[in-house]
Design a protein around this motif. Structure first.
Motif, PDB file in Angstrom:
ATOM      1  N   CYS A  25      -8.302  -7.982  20.504  1.00  0.00           N
ATOM      2  CA  CYS A  25      -8.021  -6.703  21.156  1.00  0.00           C
ATOM      3  C   CYS A  25      -8.992  -6.441  22.226  1.00  0.00           C
ATOM      4  O   CYS A  25     -10.360  -6.109  21.755  1.00  0.00           O
ATOM      5  N   PRO A  26      -8.743  -6.338  23.529  1.00  0.00           N
ATOM      6  CA  PRO A  26      -9.777  -5.969  24.481  1.00  0.00           C
ATOM      7  C   PRO A  26     -10.365  -4.682  24.473  1.00  0.00           C
ATOM      8  O   PRO A  26     -11.339  -4.296  25.046  1.00  0.00           O
ATOM      9  N   ARG A  27      -9.653  -3.536  23.674  1.00  0.00           N
ATOM     10  CA  ARG A  27     -10.071  -2.413  23.743  1.00  0.00           C
ATOM     11  C   ARG A  27     -10.067  -1.700  22.460  1.00  0.00           C
ATOM     12  O   ARG A  27      -9.572  -0.881  22.077  1.00  0.00           O
ATOM     13  N   PRO A  28     -10.811  -2.498  21.495  1.00  0.00           N
ATOM     14  CA  PRO A  28     -10.909  -1.896  19.933  1.00  0.00           C
ATOM     15  C   PRO A  28     -11.370  -0.510  19.857  1.00  0.00           C
ATOM     16  O   PRO A  28     -11.147   0.104  18.583  1.00  0.00           O
ATOM     17  N   GLU A  29     -12.288  -0.033  20.677  1.00  0.00           N
ATOM     18  CA  GLU A  29     -12.669   1.454  20.386  1.00  0.00           C
ATOM     19  C   GLU A  29     -11.413   2.453  20.938  1.00  0.00           C
ATOM     20  O   GLU A  29     -11.388   3.591  20.430  1.00  0.00           O
ATOM     21  N   LYS A  30     -10.213   1.808  21.223  1.00  0.00           N
ATOM     22  CA  LYS A  30      -9.219   2.838  21.678  1.00  0.00           C
ATOM     23  C   LYS A  30      -7.815   2.345  20.754  1.00  0.00           C
ATOM     24  O   LYS A  30      -6.970   3.141  21.004  1.00  0.00           O
ATOM     25  N   ILE A  31      -7.710   1.244  20.576  1.00  0.00           N
ATOM     26  CA  ILE A  31      -6.534   0.608  19.971  1.00  0.00           C
ATOM     27  C   ILE A  31      -6.603   0.264  18.554  1.00  0.00           C
ATOM     28  O   ILE A  31      -7.608  -0.393  18.211  1.00  0.00           O
ATOM     29  N   LEU A  32      -5.577   0.641  17.659  1.00  0.00           N
ATOM     30  CA  LEU A  32      -5.716   0.433  16.263  1.00  0.00           C
ATOM     31  C   LEU A  32      -4.715  -0.795  16.149  1.00  0.00           C
ATOM     32  O   LEU A  32      -3.680  -0.839  16.651  1.00  0.00           O
ATOM     33  N   GLY A  33      -4.772  -1.678  15.128  1.00  0.00           N
ATOM     34  CA  GLY A  33      -4.103  -2.604  14.577  1.00  0.00           C
ATOM     35  C   GLY A  33      -2.981  -1.914  13.760  1.00  0.00           C
ATOM     36  O   GLY A  33      -1.527  -2.416  14.011  1.00  0.00           O
ATOM     37  N   VAL A  34      -3.087  -1.020  12.779  1.00  0.00           N
ATOM     38  CA  VAL A  34      -2.087  -0.016  12.287  1.00  0.00           C
ATOM     39  C   VAL A  34      -2.480   1.422  12.290  1.00  0.00           C
ATOM     40  O   VAL A  34      -3.655   1.714  11.867  1.00  0.00           O
ATOM     41  N   LYS A  35      -1.757   2.257  12.830  1.00  0.00           N
ATOM     42  CA  LYS A  35      -2.300   3.717  12.937  1.00  0.00           C
ATOM     43  C   LYS A  35      -2.354   4.219  11.405  1.00  0.00           C
ATOM     44  O   LYS A  35      -1.776   3.487  10.331  1.00  0.00           O
ATOM     45  N   PRO A  36      -3.093   5.333  11.277  1.00  0.00           N
ATOM     46  CA  PRO A  36      -3.546   5.899   9.912  1.00  0.00           C
ATOM     47  C   PRO A  36      -2.014   6.427   9.366  1.00  0.00           C
ATOM     48  O   PRO A  36      -1.014   7.123  10.089  1.00  0.00           O
ATOM     49  N   HIS A  37      -2.027   6.023   7.978  1.00  0.00           N
ATOM     50  CA  HIS A  37      -0.557   6.274   7.139  1.00  0.00           C
ATOM     51  C   HIS A  37      -0.864   5.939   5.659  1.00  0.00           C
ATOM     52  O   HIS A  37      -2.026   5.733   5.205  1.00  0.00           O
ATOM     53  N   ALA A  38       0.033   6.576   4.939  1.00  0.00           N
ATOM     54  CA  ALA A  38       0.063   6.082   3.618  1.00  0.00           C
ATOM     55  C   ALA A  38       1.258   5.303   3.404  1.00  0.00           C
ATOM     56  O   ALA A  38       2.270   5.314   4.004  1.00  0.00           O
ATOM     57  N   ASP A  39       1.240   4.370   2.321  1.00  0.00           N
ATOM     58  CA  ASP A  39       2.413   3.697   1.967  1.00  0.00           C
ATOM     59  C   ASP A  39       3.545   4.447   1.129  1.00  0.00           C
ATOM     60  O   ASP A  39       3.532   5.126   0.380  1.00  0.00           O
ATOM     61  N   ALA A  40       4.993   4.061   1.544  1.00  0.00           N
ATOM     62  CA  ALA A  40       6.197   4.566   0.766  1.00  0.00           C
ATOM     63  C   ALA A  40       6.130   3.702  -0.440  1.00  0.00           C
ATOM     64  O   ALA A  40       7.272   4.200  -1.121  1.00  0.00           O
ATOM     65  N   SER A  41       5.335   2.575  -0.927  1.00  0.00           N
ATOM     66  CA  SER A  41       5.608   2.022  -2.012  1.00  0.00           C
ATOM     67  C   SER A  41       5.441   2.780  -3.373  1.00  0.00           C
ATOM     68  O   SER A  41       4.735   3.886  -3.296  1.00  0.00           O
ATOM     69  N   ALA A  42       5.672   2.040  -4.392  1.00  0.00           N
ATOM     70  CA  ALA A  42       5.037   2.393  -5.541  1.00  0.00           C
ATOM     71  C   ALA A  42       3.546   1.915  -5.709  1.00  0.00           C
ATOM     72  O   ALA A  42       2.588   2.681  -5.928  1.00  0.00           O
ATOM     73  N   LEU A  43       3.392   0.593  -5.506  1.00  0.00           N
ATOM     74  CA  LEU A  43       2.340  -0.268  -5.317  1.00  0.00           C
ATOM     75  C   LEU A  43       2.082  -1.177  -4.156  1.00  0.00           C
ATOM     76  O   LEU A  43       3.523  -1.655  -3.881  1.00  0.00           O
ATOM     77  N   THR A  44       1.131  -1.239  -3.678  1.00  0.00           N
ATOM     78  CA  THR A  44       0.966  -2.181  -2.371  1.00  0.00           C
ATOM     79  C   THR A  44      -0.113  -3.329  -2.780  1.00  0.00           C
ATOM     80  O   THR A  44      -1.102  -3.021  -3.348  1.00  0.00           O
ATOM     81  N   ILE A  45       0.254  -4.528  -2.969  1.00  0.00           N
ATOM     82  CA  ILE A  45      -0.634  -5.778  -3.053  1.00  0.00           C
ATOM     83  C   ILE A  45      -0.846  -6.248  -1.835  1.00  0.00           C
ATOM     84  O   ILE A  45      -0.053  -6.859  -1.133  1.00  0.00           O
TER      85      ILE A  45
END
Length: 338
Positions: free
Chosen positions: A203-223
């Motif tokens: 990513c050319p602008r890592p200080e401003k661009i995220l791969g995935v925005k802040p979130h929590a998961d809808a699952s029971a468990l994530t692997i």
């Protein structure tokens, strides 16, 4: 346009990828490493050794909501094969990948971040999203036939992931002094298992661009099968971000919102994000283990008393609510609070 193509073109990314203010992030040594335990699944399954490890598990999930797991039944060779077919898929020519493109507003198939709001900030990632179970819900038209071993390896990965999910849910119940099937019984007859292959180009602008925005998961468990060499995942605790270290042969496990509800808030569904890298691509595979949408999720009765009142309502088909909230930057679990 795919994020992969945007990265190849090399121009300034479109404005709707840029995060404003404190939501932006960067991967550097100033971000501290998260201190979470490494749990041996074999020790969780043996009455002679599980006491200490169950305590370790409960402590990790009540404070961080995540841990690393080893001795999980997948060899290092197999995990490398999984990484290899993932890399080979994203390396295919665009016209080949587009054979598996998702339709309209469906999340299943190949594509990038879904746009559901004009004000939405987009993730710097291309994805392949697939249903693994129940088998009669698999849409094989989205399962790549190129590379040739992809389907076979993914099928085995799905079976192993479901075994890990069952072992861990039983151990998590025992760690709270509950009957071991307490959480599994809320899963219903047809739990859903999905996989998301994530490709994060440089990513050319890592200080401003995220791969995935802040979130929590809808699952029971994530692997999560992490990239073998490139960090990127970060967890939020007390308003500070922490990097997840790469541990050889380990999978990362985190609790989703539905287990936070089942545990009446004792286990925390952690907020996390993925930061970008200006020099190296990163590929991960996340498996989401999700209760049957017809099953009602609620706090376990034994975890509700005068000292710890019930915190959450009964919830059904949580995932359908989740995606709308996620893209708007809101936490859907707040809708489940009493």
């Amino acid at each position: 346009m795919s994020v992969q193509k945007l990265a190849i073109i090399g121009k300034e990314p479109p404005e709707n990828y840029f995060h404003k203010g404190s939501d932006s992030g960067i991967l550097d040594a100033s971000v501290p490493l998260i201190q979470i335990p490494v749990v041996d699944i074999g020790l969780l399954s043996s009455p002679s050794t599980w006491k200490e490890d169950l305590h370790k598990l409960r402590s990790a999930l009540s404070s961080w909501g995540c841990f690393q797991v080893i001795n999980h039944g997948m060899t290092s060779l197999f995990l490398d094969q999984m990484r290899q077919v993932s890399k080979q898929f994203f390396s295919l020519p665009m016209e080949e990948k587009q054979k598996y493109s998702r339709y309209g507003d469906s999340i299943e198939g190949y594509g990038n971040d879904m746009v559901i709001s004009e004000n939405q900030t987009l993730d710097w990632t291309d994805r392949l999203y697939l249903t693994l179970a129940p088998e009669d819900q698999q849409k094989l038209k989205f399962w790549p036939e190129n590379p040739e071993p992809f389907r076979k390896i993914l099928h085995e990965f799905a079976i192993k992931s479901q075994q890990i999910n069952e072992i861990l849910l039983k151990a998590m119940a025992r760690s709270l002094n509950l009957e071991e099937n307490c959480f599994l019984e809320q899963y219903g007859e047809r739990p859903l298992v999905t996989a998301r292959f994530n490709f994060y180009p440089p990513c050319p602008r890592p200080e401003k661009i995220l791969g995935v925005k802040p979130h929590a998961d809808a699952s029971a468990l994530t692997i999560l099968l992490p990239d073998k060499e490139v960090e990127g995942l970060q967890f939020l605790k007390e308003k500070e971000w922490f990097r997840v270290p790469l541990i050889r042969h380990a999978l990362l496990i985190n609790v989703g919102d539905q287990v936070e509800i089942m545990s009446n808030g004792i286990f925390k569904s952690p907020v996390h994000r993925v930061v970008t890298n200006s020099e190296r691509e990163r590929i991960t595979v996340a498996v989401f283990c999700i209760p049957d949408s017809n099953s009602e999720i609620e706090p376990a009765d034994a975890l509700v008393d005068e000292t710890r009142p019930r915190l959450y309502k009964n919830v059904k088909d949580y995932v359908s609510l989740y995606f709308q909230y996620y893209q708007l930057g809101k936490r859907p679990i707040e809708a489940a609070l009493i």
